[in-house]
Scaffold this active site. Structure first.
Site, mmCIF file in Angstrom:
data_model
loop_
_atom_site.group_PDB
_atom_site.id
_atom_site.type_symbol
_atom_site.label_atom_id
_atom_site.label_comp_id
_atom_site.label_asym_id
_atom_site.label_seq_id
_atom_site.Cartn_x
_atom_site.Cartn_y
_atom_site.Cartn_z
ATOM 1 N N CYS A 2 1.942 17.975 32.836
ATOM 2 C CA CYS A 2 3.224 18.655 32.700
ATOM 3 C C CYS A 2 4.120 18.368 33.911
ATOM 4 O O CYS A 2 3.631 18.090 34.999
ATOM 5 C CB CYS A 2 3.015 20.159 32.633
ATOM 6 S SG CYS A 2 1.688 20.676 31.561
ATOM 7 N N GLY A 104 -1.249 23.265 34.844
ATOM 8 C CA GLY A 104 -2.637 23.595 35.180
ATOM 9 C C GLY A 104 -3.290 24.381 34.066
ATOM 10 O O GLY A 104 -2.799 24.425 32.936
#
Ligand code: AGP
Length: 612
Positions: A2, A104
């Protein structure tokens, strides 16, 4: 992985954030979103697909949102929950007080969700991230620092979090544990991003968040805190990269541009670390005196292409000194095995991004065992650069294409010189080997350049074989790491089945697969193993496999063994992979281009793998 972009300042946030997300697209993602601090509260736009689609959505947002002076954006690479608009970030708390984006994995999200559900809070997404969002809103009572401190203490796993509170339109909050985040302040505005390249157009003075660190961003500056809420003073790091370097220019793909930059990478690396025919790295490395005389075990630890680079280094080291026990290890295995460590061991961790979770964990393990550690990374200020005391920077400049090309070349050239420096310190490098290899390295930029000039020939070959059902790359000794890198490139960007094998292993099983639909690409430099490798090639030919050879210029007899031959300049034995890799990168590139693949952003892949 991301990508995150945040902005708070005096300009229109939407354009700056969308531009920052575009610059981080190469990290890999499947959905995108933005949240802007508008007069009527925080408003979001989210989409499954590319940032270009998000740009169109934002254009249709109310004018007051387009005028917003702060906001956060995100590109999501799905881990928890499908690729849907609902699961895309930013996420908003049920009471609309908190909006956040996250990179994460929050490992205790199920427990947090269960706990908050019992308190009457509803969840709308399948993501782990929403747990952090709702928990923060639950903890927030007007004191952002206290709520942030409570949040980060409650989360387990890895996270880079960037947050806006509805009642704090001029602030953005950040927290980092395990996933990279960089912040900056310049010209009355503050920024944050996953990747420093997104910030270079504003400033080169960057604040890389350390593990377990938080930041408060305001237009007038950034303040930093530990997870205990205590203020921390932080020095900025000057990143000596040009934003133009991260620009595609006139090239169709970043990968193609980056392949072409390799002669410069070689030249810069060699010129920086050698004097005439001697390696000269002692000052940059600054290792304890006499270390290499004490060390009997050397480990190279990395993932993916960086691991193949270390296999090249292992080969060079053992060819020059058979008394050092040298091993190249995959970081994701190293971290869970009972590997040797301590004062008699030196471990070299190699990571282009400096953020690969497995490599970082392996380095932490080695340090905990008292192993001497060196890191090689391409990104100044990256986590590995900050965590490992002795760091060597590869000089490839920003690499945007997901498939590593110029950074591999930067790594192998730096590793070759490091190996020679270490053996020199140990007293086991002969002056003739040193001069021979460095002399050979000085020829490499010209060799690679001559390969690039033959792109037309390589493209024709790639087009001819692009219909192949799959490839076997085979070679011996110094060519084995090159077979692995060639096969990986083809898998990554062309999505074709491709195997790498030590040539002598083919008849122990894989040869059963061969027929006229599987192409064998064999590496046969003109050296002591040429005949042996050609015998293996003949075995493949007898099973009707089409054969391509990568051979040494002048080896006219090579064509007797193959359908096609690609010639590369003659090099010192150890340096064949250095010259050959450019030809194989171009081959993979043109196969992928023929097959109309998304070369710079291959499906399912991320540039930097910050989760396990
Ligand atoms: C290479 O083309 C890949 N993108 C991948 O294998 C990469 O080399 C690997 O993920 C390691 O990354 P790092 O060098 O940033 O640690």
């Amino acid at each position: 992985m991301c990508g995150i972009m945040g902005y708070v300042g005096g300009d229109r946030a939407s354009g700056i954030i969308l531009n920052g997300l575009t610059k981080q697209e190469y990290r890999g993602y499947d959905s995108a979103g933005i949240a802007l601090c508008c007069k009527e509260g925080i408003k979001s736009a989210k989409i499954v697909g590319r940032v270009s689609g998000l740009v169109k959505l934002v254009e249709n947002m109310p004018q007051e949102c387009l005028e917003a002076r702060s906001g956060i954006g995100h590109t999501r690479w799905a881990t928890h929950g499908g690729v849907t608009v609902t699961n895309a970030h930013p996420h908003e708390s049920a009471d609309k007080m908190v909006t956040l984006v996250h990179n994460g994995i929050i490992e205790n999200s199920k427990e947090i969700k269960a706990d908050l559900k019992a308190k009457g809070i509803d969840f709308t997404t399948e993501t782990d991230t929403e747990a952090a969002c709702q928990l923060l809103a639950y903890l927030y009572d007007g004191d952002a620092l206290a709520a942030m401190t409570g949040l980060v203490r409650s989360l387990t796993g890895a996270f880079a979090l960037v947050i806006m509170f509805r009642d704090r339109p001029d602030e953005i909050w950040c927290a980092r544990k395990g996933s990279p985040l960089v912040t900056a302040n310049s010209g009355g505005a503050s920024y944050c991003a996953s990747d420093p390249t997104a910030l270079l157009e504003f400033t080169h003075d960057l604040f890389f968040l350390d593990e377990e660190e938080m930041a408060e961003l305001k237009p007038e500056g950034c303040r930093f805190f530990g997870f205990d809420g205590a203020r921390k003073e932080k020095e900025s790091i000057f990143l000596n990269w040009d934003s133009i370097m991260a620009d595609k220019g006139h090239y169709e793909h970043f990968m193609r541009k980056e392949i072409e930059e390799q002669p410069d990478v070689l030249r810069l690396t060699i010129d920086t670390h050698t004097v005439l025919t001697s390696v000269s790295m002692e000052r940059t490395l600054d290792l304890p005196d006499g270390l290499m005389r004490r060390v009997g075990h050397v480990q190279f630890v990395a993932c993916g292409t960086s691991h193949y680079a270390t296999l090249v280094a292992q080969n060079i080291m053992e060819s020059l000194d058979d008394e050092v026990d040298v091993r190249a290890e995959v970081a994701s295995e190293y971290r869970y095995r009972n590997v040797r460590g301590g004062d008699d061991t030196l471990a070299v961790f190699v990571s282009q991004s400096g953020e690969t979770a497995d490599t970082l964990a392996a380095a932490r393990l080695a340090r905990s065992k008292g192993t001497h550690c060196i890191a090689i990374t391409n990104v100044r200020g990256s986590t590995i650069d900050r965590e490992v005391k002795h760091t060597l920077l590869s000089m490839a400049g920003p690499e945007i294409g997901v498939a590593a090309t110029k950074t591999f070349t930067g790594q192998i050239s730096l590793l070759a010189l490091l190996v020679m420096q270490l053996l020199k310190d140990r007293g086991s490098l002969s002056a003739s080997d040193e001069a021979r290899i460095i002399g050979g390295m000085r020829m490499l930029p010209a060799h690679v350049h001559s390969i690039l000039e033959r792109e037309g020939e390589i493209r024709s070959l790639a087009e001819k074989y692009s219909a192949s059902k799959g490839f076997f790359f085979i070679g011996r000794r110094e060519c084995v790491p090159l077979t692995m890198e060639a096969a990986l490139k083809l898998k990554e960007i062309a999505y074709l089945p491709s195997e790498a094998y030590a040539a002598g292993e083919m008849k122990h099983g894989p040869i059963a697969m061969l027929d006229e639909n599987l192409t064998v690409f064999a590496f046969v430099p003109d050296n002591d193993l040429r005949e042996k490798t050609l015998s293996n090639v003949e075995e493949c030919r007898a099973r009707n496999a089409p054969i391509i050879l990568l051979a040494t210029e002048g080896d006219s007899k090579a064509k007797d063994h193959a359908n096609d031959v690609l010639y590369i300049p003659r090099t010192e034995r150890e340096l064949f992979p250095f010259a050959g890799v450019a030809a194989l990168q171009l081959f993979a590139y043109h196969v992928a281009r023929t097959l109309k693949r998304d070369i710079d952003m291959p499906r399912n892949l991320a540039k930097s793998v910050t989760v396990e």
